[in-house]
Scaffold this motif. Structure first.
Motif, mmCIF file in Angstrom:
data_model
loop_
_atom_site.group_PDB
_atom_site.id
_atom_site.type_symbol
_atom_site.label_atom_id
_atom_site.label_comp_id
_atom_site.label_asym_id
_atom_site.label_seq_id
_atom_site.Cartn_x
_atom_site.Cartn_y
_atom_site.Cartn_z
ATOM 1 N N ILE A 80 0.852 -1.209 0.000
ATOM 2 C CA ILE A 80 0.000 0.000 0.000
ATOM 3 C C ILE A 80 0.879 1.247 0.000
ATOM 4 O O ILE A 80 1.871 1.301 0.741
ATOM 5 C CB ILE A 80 -0.913 -0.004 1.252
ATOM 6 N N PRO A 81 0.553 2.262 -0.802
ATOM 7 C CA PRO A 81 1.354 3.493 -0.772
ATOM 8 C C PRO A 81 1.435 4.057 0.654
ATOM 9 O O PRO A 81 0.474 3.958 1.421
ATOM 10 C CB PRO A 81 0.573 4.448 -1.686
ATOM 11 N N VAL A 82 2.604 4.624 0.981
ATOM 12 C CA VAL A 82 2.792 5.091 2.363
ATOM 13 C C VAL A 82 1.810 6.202 2.715
ATOM 14 O O VAL A 82 1.384 6.331 3.868
ATOM 15 C CB VAL A 82 4.251 5.548 2.631
ATOM 16 N N GLY A 83 1.418 6.995 1.699
ATOM 17 C CA GLY A 83 0.474 8.082 1.952
ATOM 18 C C GLY A 83 -0.852 7.560 2.483
ATOM 19 O O GLY A 83 -1.430 8.130 3.428
ATOM 20 N N ALA A 84 -1.331 6.457 1.880
ATOM 21 C CA ALA A 84 -2.616 5.883 2.319
ATOM 22 C C ALA A 84 -2.500 5.393 3.763
ATOM 23 O O ALA A 84 -3.453 5.501 4.545
ATOM 24 C CB ALA A 84 -3.010 4.736 1.394
ATOM 25 N N GLN A 85 -1.315 4.880 4.119
ATOM 26 C CA GLN A 85 -1.127 4.376 5.484
ATOM 27 C C GLN A 85 -1.048 5.524 6.488
ATOM 28 O O GLN A 85 -1.573 5.448 7.596
ATOM 29 C CB GLN A 85 0.137 3.503 5.540
ATOM 30 N N ALA A 139 -1.763 14.885 5.983
ATOM 31 C CA ALA A 139 -0.618 14.022 5.637
ATOM 32 C C ALA A 139 0.412 14.837 4.865
ATOM 33 O O ALA A 139 1.617 14.760 5.132
ATOM 34 C CB ALA A 139 -1.094 12.830 4.813
ATOM 35 N N ARG A 140 -0.064 15.630 3.923
ATOM 36 C CA ARG A 140 0.838 16.498 3.137
ATOM 37 C C ARG A 140 1.562 17.476 4.048
ATOM 38 O O ARG A 140 2.765 17.647 3.980
ATOM 39 C CB ARG A 140 0.054 17.301 2.108
ATOM 40 N N LEU A 145 4.732 12.995 -4.469
ATOM 41 C CA LEU A 145 5.377 11.811 -5.033
ATOM 42 C C LEU A 145 5.633 10.779 -3.928
ATOM 43 O O LEU A 145 5.319 9.594 -4.072
ATOM 44 C CB LEU A 145 6.699 12.216 -5.708
ATOM 45 N N VAL A 146 6.185 11.246 -2.810
ATOM 46 C CA VAL A 146 6.496 10.334 -1.690
ATOM 47 C C VAL A 146 5.218 9.647 -1.203
ATOM 48 O O VAL A 146 5.196 8.437 -0.971
ATOM 49 C CB VAL A 146 7.188 11.103 -0.540
ATOM 50 N N LEU A 147 4.141 10.405 -1.086
ATOM 51 C CA LEU A 147 2.889 9.834 -0.583
ATOM 52 C C LEU A 147 2.366 8.701 -1.478
ATOM 53 O O LEU A 147 1.722 7.772 -0.999
ATOM 54 C CB LEU A 147 1.817 10.933 -0.459
ATOM 55 N N ARG A 150 11.087 8.953 8.285
ATOM 56 C CA ARG A 150 10.327 10.222 8.343
ATOM 57 C C ARG A 150 8.814 9.941 8.300
ATOM 58 O O ARG A 150 8.038 10.579 8.997
ATOM 59 C CB ARG A 150 10.715 11.137 7.189
ATOM 60 N N VAL A 151 8.428 9.013 7.442
ATOM 61 C CA VAL A 151 6.999 8.665 7.350
ATOM 62 C C VAL A 151 6.527 8.106 8.698
ATOM 63 O O VAL A 151 5.435 8.457 9.189
ATOM 64 C CB VAL A 151 6.748 7.642 6.206
#
Ligand SMILES: Nc1ncnc2c1ncn2[C@@H]1O[C@H](COP(=O)(O)OP(=O)(O)OP(=O)(O)O)[C@@H](O)[C@H]1O
Length: 300
Positions: free
Chosen positions: A139-144, A164-165, A178-180, A194-195
């Motif tokens: 799962i993308p880290v952003g969703a987590q 999150a942003r 992009l990272v998210l 960092r996440v």
């Protein structure tokens, strides 16, 4: 052993192993901070296994808003178990059999899992070594991160996305969108940590525990993350507990340090004092081991 009882007065002479250089060690110890009530504290903490074997034998440690406490000691000295007691996540089969645990004004000594769930994440957060193992690779880290924001901070979906942003931006991440969108395998260890820090801070806890959180990272990334933790605690008045087997890591961030050995605190005090004039033979041993790797490099 309580904080004050465990502080051993420094001898006058500076031992050979202490790191000496012409610039003062930073940051300096702010004694005034001790006048503020503790945000997280264990007092005379005893942790034992089901068969009665004691692993932590009466440890006291406390941290106040905006303060960074370093916990150092060799492998197996009880650093992680002490932190896990503060998070209410002792491994199965181990339990607190003595002393008290308090977080953000709540006595959690006899708390059940329900009570801990109200405190974990919202009052105290933590990051550990190996951030990848705390994330779902599919799962993308952003969703987590958004999920954490929804569950822990109670934000609705749209706000969670926005927050999150903001969080990642605040943690100094460039190209946040992009990272998210990326997954664990696409991100570096420093970025993943960092996440994880963003997740730990999602609900704005008063206390953050970083347990060997920079250990596996290269020196440059480690320095960046330590700088980030220092900044976060200043800006958020966060009480930070930094656990490391590495005195150099603690020296860069913490004004107070406690040295653990065999489930006990053998020395505690201002980082400057402990590093310049260690009172306990074991601290001197730790320092000489570090001196061989050039501890002064990290202290200046
Ligand atoms: N689940 C467990 N069951 C039994 N003993 C344990 C368990 N977890 C830790 N211990 C023991 O408790 C003691 C303290 O462990 P702890 O993990 O707190 O040490 P540490 O100082 O954090 O070491 P490290 O730096 O290796 O993580 C050690 O002797 C360890 O073997």
């Amino acid at each position: 052993m309580s904080d004050t009882r465990s502080i051993i007065e420094a001898p006058g002479a500076l031992p050979q192993t202490a790191v000496v250089h012409d610039r003062p060690l930073l940051p300096s110890f702010d004694e005034a901070s001790l006048a503020r009530p503790a945000t997280a504290a264990v007092t005379d903490l005893v942790i034992a296994a089901a068969d009665g074997t004691e692993l932590v034998h009466g440890v006291s440690a406390s941290v106040r808003p905006g303060e960074a406490l370093g916990i150092v000691g060799e492998s197996g000295s009880g650093k992680t178990l002490t932190c896990r007691a503060l998070l209410g996540i002792l491994p199965a089969g181990l339990e607190v059999t003595g002393g008290t645990v308090e977080v953000d004004g709540v006595d959690l000594t006899d708390a059940d899992e329900r009570a801990w769930r109200r405190v974990r994440g919202t009052h105290i957060g933590a990051v550990f070594q190996d951030p990848a193992s705390y994330l779902n690779p599919a799962i993308p880290v952003g969703a987590q991160l958004e999920e954490t924001l929804r569950v822990t901070a109670g934000l609705p979906r749209r706000q969670a996305r926005q927050r999150a942003r903001e969080l990642l931006d605040d943690l100094g991440i460039r190209r946040v969108d992009l990272v998210l969108r990326q997954r664990v395998a696409q991100l570096s260890g420093g970025m993943l940590q960092r996440v994880l820090i963003a997740m730990a801070l999602a609900a704005d806890p008063a206390v953050l525990i970083a347990d060997e959180a920079t250990t596996a990272l290269d020196v440059t990334v480690q320095a960046e993350l330590l700088e980030l933790l220092s900044r976060l605690r200043r800006e958020r008045d966060l009480a930070l507990i930094l656990v490391s087997h590495d005195l150099a890591v603690v020296a860069q961030v913490c004004e107070r340090v406690q040295v653990f050995r065999d489930g006990r605190v053998v020395e505690a005090g201002a980082t400057t004092r402990v590093l310049r004039a260690p009172a306990h033979a074991y601290t001197r041993e730790l320092l000489s081991a570090h001196a061989a790797y050039g501890l002064e490099r990290f202290l200046a």
